[in-house]
Design a protein around this motif. Structure first.
Motif, mmCIF file in Angstrom:
data_model
loop_
_atom_site.group_PDB
_atom_site.id
_atom_site.type_symbol
_atom_site.label_atom_id
_atom_site.label_comp_id
_atom_site.label_asym_id
_atom_site.label_seq_id
_atom_site.Cartn_x
_atom_site.Cartn_y
_atom_site.Cartn_z
ATOM 1 N N ILE A 134 -3.500 46.963 -88.876
ATOM 2 C CA ILE A 134 -4.761 45.889 -88.048
ATOM 3 C C ILE A 134 -4.496 45.146 -87.627
ATOM 4 C CG2 ILE A 134 -6.990 44.983 -88.735
ATOM 5 C CD1 ILE A 134 -8.070 47.323 -91.391
ATOM 6 N N SER A 135 -4.323 44.551 -86.745
ATOM 7 C CA SER A 135 -3.873 43.161 -86.132
ATOM 8 C C SER A 135 -4.841 42.372 -86.213
ATOM 9 C CB SER A 135 -3.129 43.719 -84.718
ATOM 10 O OG SER A 135 -3.407 42.205 -84.194
ATOM 11 N N VAL A 136 -5.564 41.087 -85.752
ATOM 12 C CA VAL A 136 -6.710 40.163 -85.535
ATOM 13 C C VAL A 136 -6.447 39.653 -85.243
ATOM 14 C CG1 VAL A 136 -7.983 39.182 -87.276
ATOM 15 C CG2 VAL A 136 -7.738 40.148 -88.755
ATOM 16 N N PHE A 137 -7.246 38.821 -84.430
ATOM 17 C CA PHE A 137 -7.337 37.977 -83.053
ATOM 18 C C PHE A 137 -9.263 37.093 -82.900
ATOM 19 C CE2 PHE A 137 -8.379 35.495 -79.304
ATOM 20 C CZ PHE A 137 -6.990 35.121 -78.703
ATOM 21 N N ARG A 138 -8.062 36.322 -83.244
ATOM 22 C CA ARG A 138 -9.262 35.448 -83.931
ATOM 23 C C ARG A 138 -9.865 34.278 -82.254
ATOM 24 N NH1 ARG A 138 -10.549 30.429 -85.935
ATOM 25 N NH2 ARG A 138 -8.522 30.346 -86.656
ATOM 26 N N SER A 139 -10.249 33.354 -82.025
ATOM 27 C CA SER A 139 -10.780 32.961 -80.968
ATOM 28 C C SER A 139 -11.985 31.951 -81.135
ATOM 29 C CB SER A 139 -10.951 33.058 -79.587
ATOM 30 O OG SER A 139 -12.289 33.761 -79.689
ATOM 31 N N ASN A 140 -12.296 30.933 -80.171
ATOM 32 C CA ASN A 140 -13.171 30.137 -80.551
ATOM 33 C C ASN A 140 -14.628 31.174 -80.701
ATOM 34 O OD1 ASN A 140 -11.816 28.021 -81.663
ATOM 35 N ND2 ASN A 140 -11.810 27.184 -79.602
ATOM 36 N N ARG A 141 -15.096 31.942 -79.694
ATOM 37 C CA ARG A 141 -15.703 32.243 -79.859
ATOM 38 C C ARG A 141 -16.219 33.942 -80.439
ATOM 39 N NH1 ARG A 141 -16.663 33.661 -73.506
ATOM 40 N NH2 ARG A 141 -19.137 33.572 -73.541
ATOM 41 N N GLY A 142 -15.252 34.366 -81.111
ATOM 42 C CA GLY A 142 -15.560 35.766 -81.622
ATOM 43 C C GLY A 142 -13.486 36.295 -82.649
ATOM 44 N N ILE A 143 -14.401 37.427 -82.698
ATOM 45 C CA ILE A 143 -12.977 37.761 -83.289
ATOM 46 C C ILE A 143 -13.067 39.391 -82.886
ATOM 47 C CG2 ILE A 143 -14.147 38.638 -85.433
ATOM 48 C CD1 ILE A 143 -12.032 37.685 -87.108
ATOM 49 N N SER A 144 -11.613 39.559 -82.482
ATOM 50 C CA SER A 144 -11.570 40.995 -82.369
ATOM 51 C C SER A 144 -10.380 41.932 -83.411
ATOM 52 C CB SER A 144 -10.949 41.239 -80.917
ATOM 53 O OG SER A 144 -9.864 40.358 -80.892
ATOM 54 N N ALA A 145 -9.787 43.018 -83.449
ATOM 55 C CA ALA A 145 -9.171 43.857 -84.303
ATOM 56 C C ALA A 145 -8.963 44.948 -83.769
ATOM 57 C CB ALA A 145 -9.242 43.681 -85.546
ATOM 58 N N GLN A 146 -7.633 45.531 -84.025
ATOM 59 C CA GLN A 146 -6.866 46.470 -83.839
ATOM 60 C C GLN A 146 -5.743 47.273 -84.852
ATOM 61 O OE1 GLN A 146 -4.601 46.598 -79.595
ATOM 62 N NE2 GLN A 146 -4.942 44.632 -79.595
ATOM 63 N N LEU A 147 -6.209 48.840 -84.555
ATOM 64 C CA LEU A 147 -5.614 49.593 -85.078
ATOM 65 C C LEU A 147 -4.338 49.832 -85.014
ATOM 66 C CD1 LEU A 147 -5.536 50.489 -88.585
ATOM 67 C CD2 LEU A 147 -7.105 52.711 -87.673
ATOM 68 N N ILE A 148 -3.729 49.955 -85.241
ATOM 69 C CA ILE A 148 -2.169 49.788 -84.082
ATOM 70 C C ILE A 148 -1.026 50.676 -85.016
ATOM 71 C CG2 ILE A 148 -0.569 49.411 -83.234
ATOM 72 C CD1 ILE A 148 -1.575 46.017 -82.880
ATOM 73 N N ASP A 149 -0.661 52.301 -84.251
ATOM 74 C CA ASP A 149 0.013 52.593 -85.491
ATOM 75 C C ASP A 149 1.589 52.022 -84.849
ATOM 76 O OD1 ASP A 149 1.890 54.144 -86.248
ATOM 77 O OD2 ASP A 149 1.764 56.109 -84.672
ATOM 78 N N ASP A 150 2.356 51.424 -86.016
ATOM 79 C CA ASP A 150 3.831 50.903 -85.549
ATOM 80 C C ASP A 150 4.732 51.791 -84.806
ATOM 81 O OD1 ASP A 150 2.635 47.937 -85.965
ATOM 82 O OD2 ASP A 150 3.276 48.051 -87.674
ATOM 83 N N ASP A 151 4.476 52.709 -85.039
ATOM 84 C CA ASP A 151 5.668 53.913 -85.249
ATOM 85 C C ASP A 151 5.519 54.392 -83.552
ATOM 86 O OD1 ASP A 151 6.525 53.790 -87.623
ATOM 87 O OD2 ASP A 151 5.727 55.818 -88.398
ATOM 88 N N SER A 152 4.559 54.607 -83.294
ATOM 89 C CA SER A 152 4.738 55.144 -81.860
ATOM 90 C C SER A 152 4.165 54.345 -80.748
ATOM 91 C CB SER A 152 3.369 56.263 -81.424
ATOM 92 O OG SER A 152 2.012 55.839 -81.778
ATOM 93 N N GLY A 153 3.656 52.858 -81.157
ATOM 94 C CA GLY A 153 2.612 52.011 -80.842
ATOM 95 C C GLY A 153 1.962 51.601 -79.665
ATOM 96 N N ARG A 154 1.191 53.045 -80.715
ATOM 97 C CA ARG A 154 -0.663 53.321 -79.677
ATOM 98 C C ARG A 154 -1.536 52.113 -80.725
ATOM 99 N NH1 ARG A 154 -1.837 58.746 -79.189
ATOM 100 N NH2 ARG A 154 -3.020 58.269 -80.817
ATOM 101 N N THR A 155 -2.857 52.075 -80.104
ATOM 102 C CA THR A 155 -4.116 51.562 -80.320
ATOM 103 C C THR A 155 -4.925 52.846 -81.184
ATOM 104 O OG1 THR A 155 -3.541 49.008 -79.618
ATOM 105 C CG2 THR A 155 -5.868 50.192 -80.175
ATOM 106 N N LEU A 156 -4.927 52.738 -82.716
ATOM 107 C CA LEU A 156 -5.647 53.810 -82.465
ATOM 108 C C LEU A 156 -7.204 53.908 -82.989
ATOM 109 C CD1 LEU A 156 -3.815 54.853 -85.572
ATOM 110 C CD2 LEU A 156 -3.219 55.918 -83.500
#
Length: 88
Positions: free
Chosen positions: A1-23
């Motif tokens: 799970i990769s997290v990005f936080r900004s002053n306005r909100g938050i987002s997250a992605q579940l990424i498969d590192d082997d294939s480089g795809r967002t699940l």
């Protein structure tokens, strides 16, 4: 799970590192999250991500806080994902 936080909100992605795809992904601009307070928004985003991960057949993940300290909204997102059934 990769997290990005900004002053306005938050987002997250579940990424498969082997294939480089967002699940699965969640973003604060989605209709159910936009009008919530920051901590509640992060908690709900975590539970939504967990629901989407379970639908994709994922039960466990590694939490990458992206250099952010583990408190506040980042912690709320992780707790929401755990409450939603993801293990990490």
């Amino acid at each position: 799970i990769s997290v990005f936080r900004s002053n306005r909100g938050i987002s997250a992605q579940l990424i498969d590192d082997d294939s480089g795809r967002t699940l699965a992904a969640v973003n604060w601009t989605e209709s159910g999250l936009r009008d919530l307070g920051p901590t509640e928004q992060a908690n709900r985003a975590g539970s939504l991500l967990a629901e989407r991960a379970r639908a994709a057949g994922i039960e466990s993940a590694v939490f990458d806080r992206g250099g952010y300290q583990y408190h506040g909204r980042v912690k709320a997102l992780a707790e929401g994902a755990r409450e939603g059934g993801l293990q990490f």
